[in-house]
Design a protein around this motif. Structure first.
Motif, mmCIF file in Angstrom:
data_model
loop_
_atom_site.group_PDB
_atom_site.id
_atom_site.type_symbol
_atom_site.label_atom_id
_atom_site.label_comp_id
_atom_site.label_asym_id
_atom_site.label_seq_id
_atom_site.Cartn_x
_atom_site.Cartn_y
_atom_site.Cartn_z
ATOM 1 N N VAL A 285 -38.111 19.793 -7.664
ATOM 2 C CA VAL A 285 -38.406 18.321 -7.493
ATOM 3 C C VAL A 285 -38.183 18.183 -5.746
ATOM 4 O O VAL A 285 -37.045 18.409 -5.415
ATOM 5 C CB VAL A 285 -37.548 17.338 -7.989
ATOM 6 N N PRO A 286 -39.378 17.812 -5.258
ATOM 7 C CA PRO A 286 -39.092 17.731 -3.816
ATOM 8 C C PRO A 286 -38.098 16.364 -3.304
ATOM 9 O O PRO A 286 -38.104 15.747 -3.997
ATOM 10 C CB PRO A 286 -40.787 17.322 -3.312
ATOM 11 N N GLY A 287 -37.220 16.983 -2.303
ATOM 12 C CA GLY A 287 -36.297 16.017 -1.823
ATOM 13 C C GLY A 287 -35.246 15.642 -2.902
ATOM 14 O O GLY A 287 -34.338 14.553 -2.733
ATOM 15 N N ALA A 288 -34.901 16.596 -3.979
ATOM 16 C CA ALA A 288 -33.715 16.430 -4.849
ATOM 17 C C ALA A 288 -32.417 16.220 -4.011
ATOM 18 O O ALA A 288 -32.285 16.992 -3.072
ATOM 19 C CB ALA A 288 -33.850 17.553 -5.615
ATOM 20 N N GLY A 289 -31.754 15.384 -4.482
ATOM 21 C CA GLY A 289 -30.421 15.390 -3.982
ATOM 22 C C GLY A 289 -30.198 14.339 -2.699
ATOM 23 O O GLY A 289 -29.075 14.163 -2.499
ATOM 24 N N LYS A 290 -31.256 13.856 -2.301
ATOM 25 C CA LYS A 290 -31.334 13.023 -1.198
ATOM 26 C C LYS A 290 -30.940 11.598 -1.510
ATOM 27 O O LYS A 290 -31.392 11.151 -2.731
ATOM 28 C CB LYS A 290 -32.482 12.852 -0.247
ATOM 29 N N VAL A 291 -30.167 10.771 -0.858
ATOM 30 C CA VAL A 291 -29.916 9.411 -1.191
ATOM 31 C C VAL A 291 -30.606 8.524 -0.270
ATOM 32 O O VAL A 291 -30.610 8.750 0.957
ATOM 33 C CB VAL A 291 -28.124 9.194 -0.958
ATOM 34 N N VAL A 292 -31.245 7.732 -0.534
ATOM 35 C CA VAL A 292 -32.044 6.549 0.121
ATOM 36 C C VAL A 292 -31.591 5.307 -0.065
ATOM 37 O O VAL A 292 -31.102 4.804 -1.122
ATOM 38 C CB VAL A 292 -33.458 6.866 -0.478
ATOM 39 N N MET A 293 -31.314 4.397 1.042
ATOM 40 C CA MET A 293 -30.971 3.370 1.148
ATOM 41 C C MET A 293 -31.871 2.103 0.761
ATOM 42 O O MET A 293 -33.170 2.696 1.002
ATOM 43 C CB MET A 293 -30.468 2.758 2.638
ATOM 44 N N ASP A 294 -31.461 1.229 -0.010
ATOM 45 C CA ASP A 294 -32.462 0.227 -0.376
ATOM 46 C C ASP A 294 -33.061 -0.493 0.844
ATOM 47 O O ASP A 294 -32.390 -0.629 1.811
ATOM 48 C CB ASP A 294 -31.828 -0.740 -1.464
ATOM 49 N N ALA A 295 -34.048 -1.132 0.855
ATOM 50 C CA ALA A 295 -34.798 -1.751 1.709
ATOM 51 C C ALA A 295 -33.804 -3.152 1.816
ATOM 52 O O ALA A 295 -33.539 -3.770 0.929
ATOM 53 C CB ALA A 295 -36.269 -2.327 1.265
ATOM 54 N N PRO A 296 -33.848 -3.449 3.039
ATOM 55 C CA PRO A 296 -32.883 -4.698 3.369
ATOM 56 C C PRO A 296 -33.456 -6.048 2.991
ATOM 57 O O PRO A 296 -34.770 -6.271 2.972
ATOM 58 C CB PRO A 296 -32.832 -4.560 4.989
ATOM 59 N N GLN A 297 -32.533 -7.021 2.527
ATOM 60 C CA GLN A 297 -32.953 -8.409 2.092
ATOM 61 C C GLN A 297 -32.074 -9.076 3.038
ATOM 62 O O GLN A 297 -31.177 -9.737 2.392
ATOM 63 C CB GLN A 297 -32.741 -8.498 0.708
ATOM 64 N N THR A 298 -32.536 -9.336 4.196
ATOM 65 C CA THR A 298 -32.065 -10.088 5.219
ATOM 66 C C THR A 298 -32.217 -11.713 5.100
ATOM 67 O O THR A 298 -33.193 -11.990 4.407
ATOM 68 C CB THR A 298 -31.936 -9.635 6.525
ATOM 69 N N TRP A 299 -31.501 -12.386 5.837
ATOM 70 C CA TRP A 299 -31.816 -14.019 5.999
ATOM 71 C C TRP A 299 -31.514 -14.616 4.730
ATOM 72 O O TRP A 299 -32.348 -15.500 4.651
ATOM 73 C CB TRP A 299 -32.978 -13.978 6.825
ATOM 74 N N GLY A 300 -30.674 -14.023 3.981
ATOM 75 C CA GLY A 300 -30.365 -15.020 2.681
ATOM 76 C C GLY A 300 -31.227 -14.384 1.513
ATOM 77 O O GLY A 300 -30.825 -14.955 0.242
ATOM 78 N N ARG A 301 -32.317 -13.602 1.717
ATOM 79 C CA ARG A 301 -33.167 -13.273 0.678
ATOM 80 C C ARG A 301 -32.331 -12.649 -0.507
ATOM 81 O O ARG A 301 -32.632 -12.937 -1.687
ATOM 82 C CB ARG A 301 -34.409 -12.650 1.148
ATOM 83 N N GLY A 302 -31.230 -11.670 -0.142
ATOM 84 C CA GLY A 302 -30.638 -11.090 -1.282
ATOM 85 C C GLY A 302 -29.756 -11.989 -1.884
ATOM 86 O O GLY A 302 -29.688 -11.795 -3.294
ATOM 87 N N ILE A 303 -29.081 -13.103 -1.348
ATOM 88 C CA ILE A 303 -28.394 -14.079 -2.203
ATOM 89 C C ILE A 303 -29.160 -14.671 -3.059
ATOM 90 O O ILE A 303 -29.041 -14.823 -4.303
ATOM 91 C CB ILE A 303 -27.412 -14.993 -1.177
ATOM 92 N N VAL A 304 -30.499 -15.402 -2.939
ATOM 93 C CA VAL A 304 -31.174 -16.024 -3.469
ATOM 94 C C VAL A 304 -31.929 -15.059 -4.649
ATOM 95 O O VAL A 304 -31.795 -15.369 -5.754
ATOM 96 C CB VAL A 304 -32.444 -16.531 -2.589
ATOM 97 N N GLY A 305 -32.036 -13.768 -4.227
ATOM 98 C CA GLY A 305 -32.583 -12.654 -5.343
ATOM 99 C C GLY A 305 -31.507 -12.455 -6.415
ATOM 100 O O GLY A 305 -31.775 -12.307 -7.515
ATOM 101 N N ASP A 306 -30.341 -12.630 -5.941
ATOM 102 C CA ASP A 306 -29.142 -12.221 -6.879
ATOM 103 C C ASP A 306 -29.115 -13.299 -7.909
ATOM 104 O O ASP A 306 -28.782 -12.924 -9.169
ATOM 105 C CB ASP A 306 -27.791 -11.980 -6.007
ATOM 106 N N ILE A 307 -29.162 -14.408 -7.385
ATOM 107 C CA ILE A 307 -28.935 -15.878 -8.236
ATOM 108 C C ILE A 307 -30.079 -15.860 -9.373
ATOM 109 O O ILE A 307 -29.751 -16.063 -10.399
ATOM 110 C CB ILE A 307 -28.892 -16.885 -7.495
ATOM 111 N N LYS A 308 -31.275 -15.415 -8.748
ATOM 112 C CA LYS A 308 -32.384 -15.556 -9.811
ATOM 113 C C LYS A 308 -32.493 -14.353 -10.734
ATOM 114 O O LYS A 308 -32.633 -14.655 -11.899
ATOM 115 C CB LYS A 308 -33.701 -15.456 -8.946
ATOM 116 N N ARG A 309 -32.015 -13.139 -10.432
ATOM 117 C CA ARG A 309 -31.894 -12.027 -11.199
ATOM 118 C C ARG A 309 -30.875 -12.044 -12.434
ATOM 119 O O ARG A 309 -31.009 -11.620 -13.249
ATOM 120 C CB ARG A 309 -31.822 -10.865 -10.494
#
Length: 605
Positions: free
Chosen positions: A24-48
């Motif tokens: 599996v190419p790249g096995a074991g690597k940890v990748v950060m999630d794409a940012p949800q800035t300017w409050g989009r993360g809060i709104v997304g959490d509420i909807k989800r």
């Protein structure tokens, strides 16, 4: 295959099988999630979360709901009162047991209704207590009332929580892997086990009742009929008996005894409640004359701090021993302007609030990440940003009312999750009943306990220690780090069948475990040294960059997958490995025309 076909086969390598690292190419690597800035993360959490599942989570009432409610109540009320007593000592009664009960009750009820991750239990923790102790010391050094200073720090804390959520800083916590989660989980489990059985760093635990100088024996020293050995021996029986009976009742879940599955399920679900009732009755009915320690419960519903005079800056009776009674109690609402002429304090409070924010951010984030691990099969989504905002608001309100801060508490969260889960024979979670009702009802009971304080005094403290011991021990089998630690004492040919024991050399498994134990030991030592215990979440946080940058140099990527990856990553690698083994003949055997056929074909041409 015929002899002719066999003769026409020649074994020669066409290439080579892919190595484990190449599957599996790249096995074991940890990748950060794409940012949800300017409050989009809060709104997304509420909807989800509450925007999609709230009605379902408020209607799934059943027998398990009642059983888990009682379990959570028992697991929350005892540490709430214990932390309240410690708060009273370190803050000179500015915060006490009544304040911790009210804080835990109202925050739990409101969070169960509007929170994004209702499986997570909010409560008091040791690091937050250490932070409160530091703030009290700072306030005394500055000559500013503690509750006023604490309130301003709480306001800044809320502001920082909102900023972090608004810019999706919580995504850094999601870089944590099983490596960090298990260190933190084992750390919290060790706290519960030691505090319940025997803690060498303090005087709490069942075994300490056998010590003649234990604080519980001190108040009976003038009683000629009192025997500390009798009390201590009964306390040991009550504590370990409670724990053992819980495991016994829970074992009926998969037992052949009793003729109906509902009876076995009931014994399993109500195991904690039944054990607490049984051993409490044993104490009251069989040994009523033995004076075991009970919960330290306040006698009245009022602020803990009693004042000498109307300024309410002096503590009764310590600061006015000549008075026969207190002038009154402090107001429930903190006076933000009571700064003793130091108008710079509200601005200065922004500095300590940074440390407080980091503490709450890490305590919450690591616990949330641990509970939401993919192996737990939680379907209703995460809400890191939204819940961080809520936590900031809750703690700001608590600060302005003179109540303690609360954060997600790891072991109660694990117990809550485990009690709501359906598991297979191997102990793996298959499904979780995701509900808001268990947290709602249990914290309503916590809030209502202020009107039933005398009833709480009937609970022997050793019985509650037994519940804590069960909570810790029942969490151990789910921690892979603990399973790998046990491999040191097992015969290699008898190792349990897991991905890492199947494909990795045992020396490599032990190497990973030893390194992880070293990190665990560092965090454990920092946590138990009172002078630096406030830094323990930061030590835990250091495990994340260690996993990202150090471990790839010590282990191959595929090894990190089978030891540290989530279920999907492990399934991807094992699938590739099985395909490689299944198709291994393609790398070794190929049809080659016989010499005769080759010549015949050549002459024909």
């Amino acid at each position: 295959m015929s002899d002719d076909e066999t003769n026409n086969k020649k074994f020669k390598p066409l290439g080579r099988m892919p190595t484990n690292a190449e599957l599996v190419p790249g096995a074991g690597k940890v990748v950060m999630d794409a940012p949800q800035t300017w409050g989009r993360g809060i709104v997304g959490d509420i909807k989800r979360t509450i925007g999609s599942h709230w009605c379902q989570e408020m209607k799934n009432f059943n027998q398990k709901t009642v059983a888990v409610t009682l379990l959570v109540f028992i697991s929350v009320i005892a540490p709430t009162l214990t932390f309240g007593a410690v708060y009273g000592k370190v803050t000179k009664n500015k915060i006490g047991a009544i304040e911790t009960i009210i804080s835990t009750g109202w925050v739990g009820v409101v969070y169960s209704l509007i929170g994004g991750m209702p499986l997570c239990i909010m409560g008091s923790t040791g690091p937050v207590l250490a932070m409160s102790t530091s703030l009290y010391t700072m306030s005394q050094d500055m000559g500013v009332p503690y509750l006023t200073f604490n309130a301003w720090v709480s306001i800044w804390l809320c502001f920082y929580c909102f900023l972090a959520a608004f810019f999706d800083i919580t995504r850094y916590v999601r870089l944590a892997t099983r490596f960090t989660d298990e260190i933190f989980a084992l750390l919290i489990v060790s706290i519960f086990v030691m505090d319940a059985a025997w803690d060498p760093f303090s005087t709490v635990g069942i075994i300490h009742f056998l010590y003649p100088d234990h604080a519980s024996h001190e108040k009976h020293k003038d009683d000629p009929d009192y025997s500390y050995l009798t009390t201590g021996f009964l306390s040991v029986i009550l504590g370990f008996g409670t724990c053992a009976l819980i495991f016994f009742f829970r074992s009926f879940k998969t037992s052949s005894f009793f003729c109906h599955d509902s009876v076995r399920s009931s014994l399993h679900d109500f195991a904690v409640t039944l054990s607490v009732i049984f051993w409490t009755l044993i104490k009251e009915l069989v040994f009523p004359h033995v004076k075991t320690e009970t919960l330290s419960v306040p006698s009245t519903i009022e602020p803990t701090f009693k004042c000498c005079d109307e300024t309410c800056n002096t503590l009764f009776p310590d600061d006015c021993s000549s008075q026969t009674e207190a002038w009154g109690t402090r107001s429930w609402f903190v006076d933000l302007g009571n700064l003793d002429g130091k108008g710079w304090v509200p601005i200065m409070a922004a500095g300590p609030a940074v440390l407080g924010f980091m503490l709450c951010f890490l305590d919450n984030g690591i616990t949330w990440h641990l509970i939401n691990h993919k192996s737990h099969k939680i379907q209703h989504g995460e809400a890191y940003n939204y819940d961080l905002v809520l936590n900031g608001i809750f703690n700001m309100v608590n600060g302005m009312l003179g109540l303690p801060w609360l954060v997600a508490t790891t072991v109660p969260c694990i117990i809550h999750l485990s009690a709501l889960a359906e598991k297979d024979e191997r102990g793996h979670i298959v499904k979780v009943q995701e509900t808001r009702l268990t947290m709602l009802f249990s914290h309503l009971l916590v809030a209502l306990s202020v009107v039933a304080l005398d009833a709480l005094k009937l609970l022997p403290l050793p019985v509650l220690y037994g519940v804590f011991l069960f909570m810790g021990l029942s969490s151990l089998p789910n921690i892979q780090m603990w399973k790998r630690f046990l491999l040191f004492f097992q015969q290699p040919s008898k190792y349990p069948q897991t991905v890492y024991t199947q494909y990795m050399e045992k020396s490599r498994i032990h190497k990973y475990t030893i390194v992880q134990i070293c990190f665990f030991a560092g965090v454990f030592v920092v946590m138990n040294l009172k002078e630096i215990s406030i830094a323990f979440p930061f030590m835990t946080m250091l495990c994340i960059p260690a996993r990202l940058f150090l471990f790839p140099k010590l282990f191959e990527g595929w090894e990190l997958v089978v030891l540290d990856g989530d279920d999907e990553q492990i399934a991807e690698w094992t699938g590739a490995k099985e395909d490689s083994i299944r198709n291994s003949h393609k790398y070794l055997v190929v049809d080659v025309p016989s010499t005769e056929k080759a010549l015949e074909t050549s002459s024909t041409r």
